[in-house]
Design an enzyme around this catalytic site. Structure first.
Site, PDB file in Angstrom:
ATOM      1  N   TYR A 138       0.823  -1.214   0.000  1.00  0.00           N
ATOM      2  CA  TYR A 138       0.000   0.000   0.000  1.00  0.00           C
ATOM      3  C   TYR A 138       0.857   1.263   0.000  1.00  0.00           C
ATOM      4  O   TYR A 138       0.370   2.346  -0.291  1.00  0.00           O
ATOM      5  CB  TYR A 138      -0.933   0.040   1.221  1.00  0.00           C
ATOM      6  CG  TYR A 138      -2.018  -1.007   1.233  1.00  0.00           C
ATOM      7  CD1 TYR A 138      -2.184  -1.894   0.180  1.00  0.00           C
ATOM      8  CD2 TYR A 138      -2.890  -1.112   2.304  1.00  0.00           C
ATOM      9  CE1 TYR A 138      -3.181  -2.857   0.197  1.00  0.00           C
ATOM     10  CE2 TYR A 138      -3.892  -2.072   2.338  1.00  0.00           C
ATOM     11  CZ  TYR A 138      -4.031  -2.948   1.284  1.00  0.00           C
ATOM     12  OH  TYR A 138      -5.014  -3.887   1.316  1.00  0.00           O
ATOM     13  N   LYS A 186       3.487 -15.026   3.153  1.00  0.00           N
ATOM     14  CA  LYS A 186       3.375 -15.862   1.946  1.00  0.00           C
ATOM     15  C   LYS A 186       4.805 -16.195   1.530  1.00  0.00           C
ATOM     16  O   LYS A 186       5.251 -15.877   0.417  1.00  0.00           O
ATOM     17  CB  LYS A 186       2.597 -15.079   0.875  1.00  0.00           C
ATOM     18  CG  LYS A 186       2.225 -15.881  -0.341  1.00  0.00           C
ATOM     19  CD  LYS A 186       1.118 -16.881  -0.119  1.00  0.00           C
ATOM     20  CE  LYS A 186       0.838 -17.669  -1.386  1.00  0.00           C
ATOM     21  NZ  LYS A 186      -0.016 -18.847  -1.182  1.00  0.00           N
ATOM     22  N   ASP A 246     -10.629  -7.893   8.692  1.00  0.00           N
ATOM     23  CA  ASP A 246     -12.057  -7.777   8.338  1.00  0.00           C
ATOM     24  C   ASP A 246     -12.743  -9.138   8.446  1.00  0.00           C
ATOM     25  O   ASP A 246     -13.875  -9.239   8.934  1.00  0.00           O
ATOM     26  CB  ASP A 246     -12.223  -7.249   6.908  1.00  0.00           C
ATOM     27  CG  ASP A 246     -12.378  -5.741   6.878  1.00  0.00           C
ATOM     28  OD1 ASP A 246     -11.954  -5.090   7.849  1.00  0.00           O
ATOM     29  OD2 ASP A 246     -12.922  -5.226   5.883  1.00  0.00           O
TER      30      ASP A 246
END
Ligand code: NAD
Length: 353
Positions: A138, A186, A246
């Site tokens: 981001y 990951k 979330d």
């Protein structure tokens, strides 16, 4: 000396829920001075900018910030985009205040277990997601790149110091809980994840009281649904944390109940933080005394615990909320008929405090 808290009620239901949180904070007896400032669409309307300099200055001089929510349809199409409340106020606020650690507890409140999409005991989760908030894809450089109509590039960058400081936050949180950390990455595909994993491994021996394990993000997403009770603290990078937090919060059943903290470097030896409910400004119910103030009230409890080391006062607030719910009191998001309003829920919590 009194602590100084900057209160930014913002837009929509922000002012309604923040008002209840401030009332509850005052009732704890912890000495706090409150100062309010404009943020979001209302700040744009009054000053021409969603994050006025005076608001930023107040936040920088405060010990902690309590935020309601920003945004709404009135400002969604403002041009340039940098004037829209989330882009022009929330992101710069995080960057300017150096808020690199997002701490989001997801705990099912026992009286509301049936609201979870999970069945039976699996619904009784109690975990915390610790998400890196100012790095990764981001904030990569170049942040966005469109070479031409057929190619786009985003860059994921992590420095060792960024991994170390967020891991320290997760470890500290775990030490106040069940002492278990699952670091999510990951590493089978991404180089940044391999650096992340090596860094966490290098830090592990210094924390012998913790059980620290690694998990791949796809597995973690699946395990959260299979049995979220296996998790105590999840430590992860920015984008994985955005998605997993979330997912975890919805497993508890309601948006109007969950608090969050965004933490930065300590100020005068105390962790500095911005505390806010995870929900938005809910324009559909704004100004109708229908918003659930519990997420804002529990955000205030997090402020007491994390920034002011007032764990006992924080627990009193949390117990008062649980008691109000156990006594059957519900705002409209949790009960259609027989529900009570925002102010009445605030009163009910105060009465049980
Ligand atoms: P939202 O969280 O505001 O609302 C989603 C749904 O949940 C709505 O039906 C709303 O009524 C309900 N809801 C939310 N909080 C509630 C509460 N406390 N009590 C009862 N019901 C509640 O999300 P949205 O509708 O996607 O966004 C609305 C606006 O909020 C947008 O402008 C968005 O950009 C902004 N937003 C701001 C933040 C923030 O300030 N941190 C976060 C998310 C969204």
């Amino acid at each position: 000396m009194a602590h100084k808290v900057a209160v930014l009620p913002g837009d929509g239901i922000g002012p309604e829920v923040t008002r209840e949180a401030v009332r509850v904070l005052k009732a704890t007896g912890v000495p706090i001075e409150f100062e309010e400032a404009l943020v979001g669409g209302c700040a744009y309307d009054q000053t021409g900018h969603p994050l006025p300099q005076a608001t930023l200055d107040l936040c920088k001089s405060a010990d902690a910030v309590l935020l309601g929510a920003v945004g709404g349809p009135k400002w969604d199409r403002l041009e340039p985009v940098a004037l829209r409340p989330e882009v022009g106020a929330l992101l710069p606020l995080r960057r300017e205040l150096g808020l690199y650690a997002n701490v989001r507890p997801a705990k099912t409140l026992a009286p509301l277990a049936k609201a979870s999409p999970l069945k039976g005991k699996r619904a009784l989760l109690d975990l915390v997601v610790v998400r890196e908030l100012t790095g990764g894809i981001y904030f990569g450089s170049p942040r966005e790149r469109r070479a031409n109509g057929t190619l786009a590039v985003d860059t994921c960058l992590y420095h060792v110091y960024e991994v170390e400081r967020i891991a320290e936050v997760a470890f500290a949180v775990a030490k106040t809980r069940r002492c278990e950390v699952v670091s999510v990455d990951k590493a089978n595909v991404l180089e940044t994840s391999r650096l992340w994993r090596e860094t966490v491994d290098r830090m592990t021996p210094a924390h012998p009281e913790l059980r620290i394990a690694h998990m791949l993000v796809d597995n973690c997403a699946m395990q959260l649904v299979r049995d979220p009770r296996q998790f105590d603290v999840i430590l992860t990078e920015n984008m994985f944390g955005d998605i997993l937090s979330d997912e975890a919060s919805m497993l508890t059943g309601s948006l109007g109940l969950l608090p969050s903290a965004s933490l930065g470097e300590p100020r005068q030896g105390r962790p500095f933080g911005l505390y806010e409910p995870i929900h938005g400004s809910a324009p559909d119910i704004a100004g109708q005394d229908r918003a659930n103030p519990i997420a804002a009230v529990l955000s205030a409890a997090m402020m007491l615990r994390h920034t002011f080391a007032e764990s006992e006062a924080a627990e009193r607030i949390e117990r008062a909320v649980e008691r109000a719910l156990a006594d059957g009191l519900r705002t409209a998001d949790l009960a259609g008929r027989d529900s009570i309003g925002t102010a009445a829920m605030g009163e009910a919590i105060l009465a049980r405090l």
